[in-house]
Design a protein around this motif. Structure first.
Motif, mmCIF file in Angstrom:
data_model
loop_
_atom_site.group_PDB
_atom_site.id
_atom_site.type_symbol
_atom_site.label_atom_id
_atom_site.label_comp_id
_atom_site.label_asym_id
_atom_site.label_seq_id
_atom_site.Cartn_x
_atom_site.Cartn_y
_atom_site.Cartn_z
ATOM 1 N N SER A 1 -3.789 2.791 16.549
ATOM 2 C CA SER A 1 -3.801 1.780 15.494
ATOM 3 C C SER A 1 -5.208 1.242 15.245
ATOM 4 O O SER A 1 -5.402 0.051 15.012
ATOM 5 N N ALA A 2 -6.189 2.122 15.315
ATOM 6 C CA ALA A 2 -7.570 1.714 15.041
ATOM 7 C C ALA A 2 -7.806 1.643 13.541
ATOM 8 O O ALA A 2 -7.198 2.381 12.758
ATOM 9 N N VAL A 3 -8.686 0.735 13.136
ATOM 10 C CA VAL A 3 -9.184 0.660 11.764
ATOM 11 C C VAL A 3 -10.690 0.498 11.844
ATOM 12 O O VAL A 3 -11.204 -0.342 12.601
ATOM 13 N N ALA B 1 -13.823 -11.098 5.713
ATOM 14 C CA ALA B 1 -13.120 -9.983 5.072
ATOM 15 C C ALA B 1 -12.407 -9.131 6.115
ATOM 16 O O ALA B 1 -11.258 -8.711 5.912
ATOM 17 N N LEU B 2 -13.090 -8.865 7.238
ATOM 18 C CA LEU B 2 -12.444 -8.104 8.305
ATOM 19 C C LEU B 2 -11.202 -8.841 8.809
ATOM 20 O O LEU B 2 -10.134 -8.240 8.981
ATOM 21 N N ALA B 3 -11.327 -10.147 9.041
ATOM 22 C CA ALA B 3 -10.189 -10.924 9.548
ATOM 23 C C ALA B 3 -9.027 -10.922 8.558
ATOM 24 O O ALA B 3 -7.854 -10.824 8.950
ATOM 25 N N TRP B 4 -9.330 -11.039 7.276
ATOM 26 C CA TRP B 4 -8.301 -11.041 6.231
ATOM 27 C C TRP B 4 -7.547 -9.708 6.225
ATOM 28 O O TRP B 4 -6.314 -9.672 6.168
ATOM 29 N N LEU B 5 -8.311 -8.605 6.303
ATOM 30 C CA LEU B 5 -7.678 -7.290 6.300
ATOM 31 C C LEU B 5 -6.944 -7.030 7.617
ATOM 32 O O LEU B 5 -5.856 -6.446 7.630
ATOM 33 N N ARG B 6 -7.526 -7.473 8.736
ATOM 34 C CA ARG B 6 -6.842 -7.321 10.021
ATOM 35 C C ARG B 6 -5.449 -7.964 9.964
ATOM 36 O O ARG B 6 -4.460 -7.375 10.425
ATOM 37 N N ALA B 7 -5.376 -9.170 9.429
ATOM 38 C CA ALA B 7 -4.093 -9.878 9.371
ATOM 39 C C ALA B 7 -3.060 -9.076 8.600
ATOM 40 O O ALA B 7 -1.876 -9.019 8.986
ATOM 41 N N GLY C 1 1.523 -3.970 13.219
ATOM 42 C CA GLY C 1 1.294 -4.423 14.585
ATOM 43 C C GLY C 1 -0.191 -4.464 14.904
ATOM 44 O O GLY C 1 -1.039 -4.182 14.050
ATOM 45 N N PRO C 2 -0.540 -4.822 16.155
ATOM 46 C CA PRO C 2 -1.949 -5.010 16.530
ATOM 47 C C PRO C 2 -2.810 -3.790 16.235
ATOM 48 O O PRO C 2 -2.362 -2.647 16.385
#
Length: 273
Positions: free
Chosen positions: A7-9, A195-201, A208-209
């Motif tokens: 589940s890496a991005v 932006a990273l945090a927004w997309l992570r959510a 999932g994580p």
């Protein structure tokens, strides 16, 4: 959308990171990009460029994933992406402003110029030919650079002291000034880390994580690398790094896209993604 087993991005800067500093070539990273695709790892572009500027590159890369533009001031998500729709690089995107709308930023700088006499020329004052002359872009590229949603670049034509006074006024209005190589940029409070945090959510809500990996080369990437689980500074053209490797932030062994590829291939070889 199928996610990688881990589940890496991957979140990546463009200029002097995924793209070469002088030739804007991404071919040195082509094999690493193919490996990520084979592992179903999304690559999310996070750049100072506009959505219009990113569009052609996403087609060339075959990139169908969300991206962030104007230093994190806005994020773009292909329609239906997080609902499992099949997307490609030309799927229409929904743009969300995280910082401040360009019209509000433009109104602010016009007011400050009128009230205080600051000397500058903003993108909102320019035509396509003016932007082409100021940036060295061709007319098509200049038109794409003008198509902004969350920032207002200024050609500063005043003193350093005036810039400091201007920056203080912008800060008092709840906005931010960032000084780049050619332009002074007026933006909202959002940055690449936001932006990273927004997309992570949104990834985590859907799947999932995730393991967030971020790569960049310069100061405006620092917030993004800090927000990631694993960050990489890619070497600059002179071989130096913007900051030391510390904690979860590492140094990629190589300049620009060659370093980018080395970092990704190391992560895959060590089974981190």
């Amino acid at each position: 959308m199928r996610m990688a087993r881990s589940s890496a991005v991957v979140f990546t800067d463009l200029d002097a990171t995924l793209l070469g500093h002088d030739d804007y070539d991404w071919q040195p990273a082509a094999q690493a990009l193919a490996l990520l695709a084979a592992h179903d790892v999304p690559v999310c572009i996070v750049t100072s460029k506009t959505a219009a500027e990113v569009a052609a590159l996403r087609i060339a890369l075959g990139n169908a994933h969300p991206f962030a533009v104007e230093n994190g001031g806005a994020v773009a998500v292909p329609q239906g992406y997080f609902d499992g729709a099949r997307c490609d690089a030309q799927t229409p995107v929904a743009l969300t402003t995280l910082g401040a709308e360009r019209d509000a930023l433009r109104s602010l700088v016009i007011r400050l110029r009128s009230e205080h006499g600051f000397r500058f020329t903003g993108f909102g004052d320019m035509e396509i030919d003016d932007v082409a002359e100021a940036t060295g872009l061709d007319k098509a590229g200049a038109a794409q650079a003008l198509d902004r949603s969350a920032s207002e670049p200024l050609l500063w034509q005043d003193s350093q002291a005036a810039l400091e006074a201007f920056s203080a006024e912008v800060a008092a209005a709840g906005r931010v000034v960032r000084v780049g190589g050619r332009f002074v940029h007026v933006l909202g409070q959002a940055h690449k880390g936001d932006a990273l945090a927004w997309l992570r959510a949104r990834y985590e809500r859907a799947h999932g994580p995730i393991l967030a990996v971020a790569l960049g080369d310069s100061g405006n990437d620092a917030d993004m690398l800090e927000a990631a689980d694993i960050g990489y500074w890619v070497a600059r053209p002179d071989g130096s790094y913007h900051a030391p490797a510390t904690g979860h932030i590492r140094h990629a062994r190589g300049i620009g896209p060659a370093g980018w590829a080395e970092a990704i291939e190391a992560l895959i070889a060590h089974h981190e993604i």
